[in-house]
Design a protein around this motif. Structure first.
Motif, short mmCIF file in Angstrom:
data_model
loop_
_atom_site.label_atom_id
_atom_site.label_comp_id
_atom_site.label_asym_id
_atom_site.label_seq_id
_atom_site.Cartn_x
_atom_site.Cartn_y
_atom_site.Cartn_z
N UNK A 168 -17.43 42.04 61.70
CA UNK A 168 -17.47 40.72 62.10
C UNK A 168 -18.84 40.41 62.32
N UNK A 169 -19.79 39.24 61.89
CA UNK A 169 -20.47 37.91 61.55
C UNK A 169 -21.14 36.99 62.67
N UNK A 170 -21.53 37.40 63.76
CA UNK A 170 -21.76 36.50 64.24
C UNK A 170 -23.02 35.07 64.37
N UNK A 171 -22.50 33.65 63.63
CA UNK A 171 -24.08 33.60 63.77
C UNK A 171 -24.10 32.42 64.58
N UNK A 172 -25.88 31.67 65.19
CA UNK A 172 -26.11 30.90 66.16
C UNK A 172 -26.92 29.95 65.87
N UNK A 173 -26.60 28.60 65.72
CA UNK A 173 -28.11 27.86 65.51
C UNK A 173 -27.78 27.38 66.74
N UNK A 174 -29.58 27.20 67.32
CA UNK A 174 -29.80 26.77 68.31
C UNK A 174 -30.38 24.92 68.00
N UNK A 175 -29.98 24.03 68.27
CA UNK A 175 -31.00 23.18 68.62
C UNK A 175 -31.95 22.73 69.51
N UNK A 176 -33.08 21.92 69.37
CA UNK A 176 -34.02 21.33 70.68
C UNK A 176 -33.44 19.80 70.99
N UNK A 177 -32.94 19.12 71.70
CA UNK A 177 -32.71 18.16 71.93
C UNK A 177 -33.78 17.35 72.77
N UNK A 178 -34.90 17.86 73.29
CA UNK A 178 -35.60 17.47 74.26
C UNK A 178 -36.90 16.95 73.36
N UNK A 179 -38.28 16.15 74.17
CA UNK A 179 -38.78 15.51 73.55
C UNK A 179 -40.37 16.51 73.66
N UNK A 180 -39.74 18.13 73.56
CA UNK A 180 -40.74 18.96 74.01
C UNK A 180 -40.30 19.62 73.24
N UNK A 181 -41.66 20.89 72.62
CA UNK A 181 -41.15 22.29 71.82
C UNK A 181 -40.80 22.84 73.16
N UNK A 182 -39.89 24.53 72.64
CA UNK A 182 -38.95 24.43 73.84
C UNK A 182 -40.05 25.80 73.17
N UNK A 183 -40.35 27.10 73.78
CA UNK A 183 -40.30 28.60 73.49
C UNK A 183 -39.20 29.59 74.07
N UNK A 184 -38.99 30.13 73.43
CA UNK A 184 -37.65 30.69 73.62
C UNK A 184 -38.27 32.22 73.95
N UNK A 185 -37.88 32.33 75.52
CA UNK A 185 -38.80 33.78 75.61
C UNK A 185 -37.00 35.23 75.28
N UNK A 186 -35.97 34.59 75.40
CA UNK A 186 -34.76 35.17 75.32
C UNK A 186 -33.71 34.86 74.71
#
Length: 442
Positions: A211-229
């Motif tokens: 089984x393969x799981x793909x996740x697409x994360x989209x930023x809705x804020x007005x600032x860049x998001x630095x993904x720690x985890x």
């Protein structure tokens, strides 16, 4: 922060003032800066090196004579960083700003006495009210503020981890005695809306038994998001491995300083930036049989943490990700071990495991090698008795056994067609997928 106030028994001596505590932003000067040379010469002026050099010397000498500090000099490019417009100063928040799910709401609250008399025995409460619950942040009932003098104030800070979307109300209230000894109650309401900082869209694909799981994360804020985890926590019946590009910069450094240099975070750009994550899910071998084979369609959930430009943290946990229910065979057989070297026309042992994946007892079994419709001799067959008897297998149990095989052809050959007949239910199971071996000559 705007507020609504409910007055009782005339005007109040006290009033609440609320300011949200958050990181400052960079102060940007007018970013339009110019070089005088660009105003007086066209784009092709520098094609003639001699004239360009003469003109620049003339401009430089003129600037040396003109030493006034007029407003226009603010727009001259004196340093390579000037076009950016960053002044090196930080700007405190000028408005309440947007509040997002997963952040920590932190607020500075001041109770001001703007009257001409002192108030005494002040009991202060602060709480967050949502559509679902009411959360107490501060309560001084057990130790009231003794007094707040004229022009004085009582300050405090409250924090709340935002875990719900939609309308929120910060309710601030004070119960106090005024100059006439009258007990008064002052409530004030500060409303704000919590928005979703990002969305997680998932796709599930099943290829054979993987089984393969793909996740697409989209930023809705007005600032860049630095993904720690961005960690996927699989359900008990699954194990998960994240798949990455070999050239990905997200891998940790391989130098001797790998323990000292943190890997760079993934940046998801503001206003709709996206990043995709891919995970490979396999049935877990570390759980009990009943949990493993019950065919649950729950795959797991995501734990996501991030920081904004100036380090403000955020954290979200998604709901359970669902996939198609996993269909399991009643009986499963797998090859545990075969010899590393197999010689032509020499018997060799194959160690196998037969597993009952149901909640009832199955068997006894007759294990044999099926024949092709063409009746052609198989390159790998059973040596000796063609049928092996196995006892009953309890629910979710297994049985290890050995088959003696022999190869009749050289090179790469396939072990296939091993079947098990349930002698009680008269049901035949095609068990082992084709397995390749290499046969050598003596």
């Amino acid at each position: 922060m705007s507020a609504t106030q409910t007055q009782t028994h005339g005007p109040h001596s006290l009033a609440f003032r609320v300011m949200r505590l958050c990181k400052p932003s960079f102060h940007v000067d007018p970013p339009l800066r110019i070089d005088p040379f660009d105003l007086l010469a066209g784009e092709d002026f520098s094609d003639d090196p001699s004239s360009a050099s003469l003109f620049r010397r003339h401009v430089s000498s003129a600037d040396a004579v003109d030493s006034d500090l007029s407003y226009r000099n603010r727009f001259l490019l004196n340093h390579p960083t000037d076009p950016i417009g960053l002044s090196g100063l930080l700007l405190l928040p000028q408005s309440f700003g947007a509040i997002y799910l997963g952040e920590t709401f932190c607020s500075y609250i001041s109770v001001n006495n703007s009257s001409t008399s002192e108030v005494r025995d002040v009991t202060i409460k602060a709480e967050i009210q949502t559509e679902r619950q009411r959360i107490l942040l501060l309560d001084t009932s057990k130790s009231p503020v003794e007094s707040i003098r004229t022009g004085g104030r009582y300050d405090f800070i409250v924090e709340h981890d935002v875990k719900e979307l939609g309308a929120h109300t910060l309710v601030c209230s004070a119960l106090y005695n005024d100059a006439d000894g009258e007990r008064k109650y002052l409530p004030q309401f500060f409303k704000f809306v919590v928005a979703n900082p990002l969305s997680v869209r998932t796709k599930v694909r099943v290829v054979k038994e993987t089984t393969f799981l793909e996740a697409c994360i989209e930023n809705h804020t007005k600032a860049n998001l630095f993904m720690d985890q961005v960690d996927f926590e699989p359900a008990k019946q699954w194990s998960a491995v994240r798949l990455q590009n070999e050239d990905s910069t997200e891998d940790p450094p391989t130098s001797g300083l790998s323990g000292l240099i943190p890997k760079p975070p993934v940046i998801i750009r503001s206003g709709g930036g996206i990043h995709n994550y891919l995970y490979k899910l396999n049935p877990s071998a570390d759980v009990s049989g009943q949990t493993k084979f019950q065919g649950s369609n729950i795959l797991g959930k995501f734990q996501i943490t991030w920081r904004t430009n100036l380090g403000e943290p955020g954290r979200l946990q998604t709901q359970q990700i669902l996939g198609a229910p996993v269909s399991r065979k009643e009986i499963n057989m797998r090859v545990v071990e075969v010899p590393a070297v197999i010689h032509l026309n020499r018997p060799f042992p194959a160690y196998l495991n037969l597993t009952n994946q149901t909640d009832r007892q199955l068997g006894p079994f007759e294990v044999s090698l099926s024949q092709d419709e063409s009746q052609m001799e198989k390159p790998v067959g059973i040596n000796g008795l063609q049928t092996l008897m196995l006892p009953r297998i309890e629910a979710f149990g297994s049985n290890d056994f050995q088959l003696n095989l022999i190869a009749s052809k050289l090179g790469v050959q396939k072990i296939s067609g091993i079947t098990a007949l349930d002698t009680r239910e008269k049901k035949t199971y095609e068990l082992v997928p084709e397995m390749e071996i290499f046969v050598e000559s003596d």
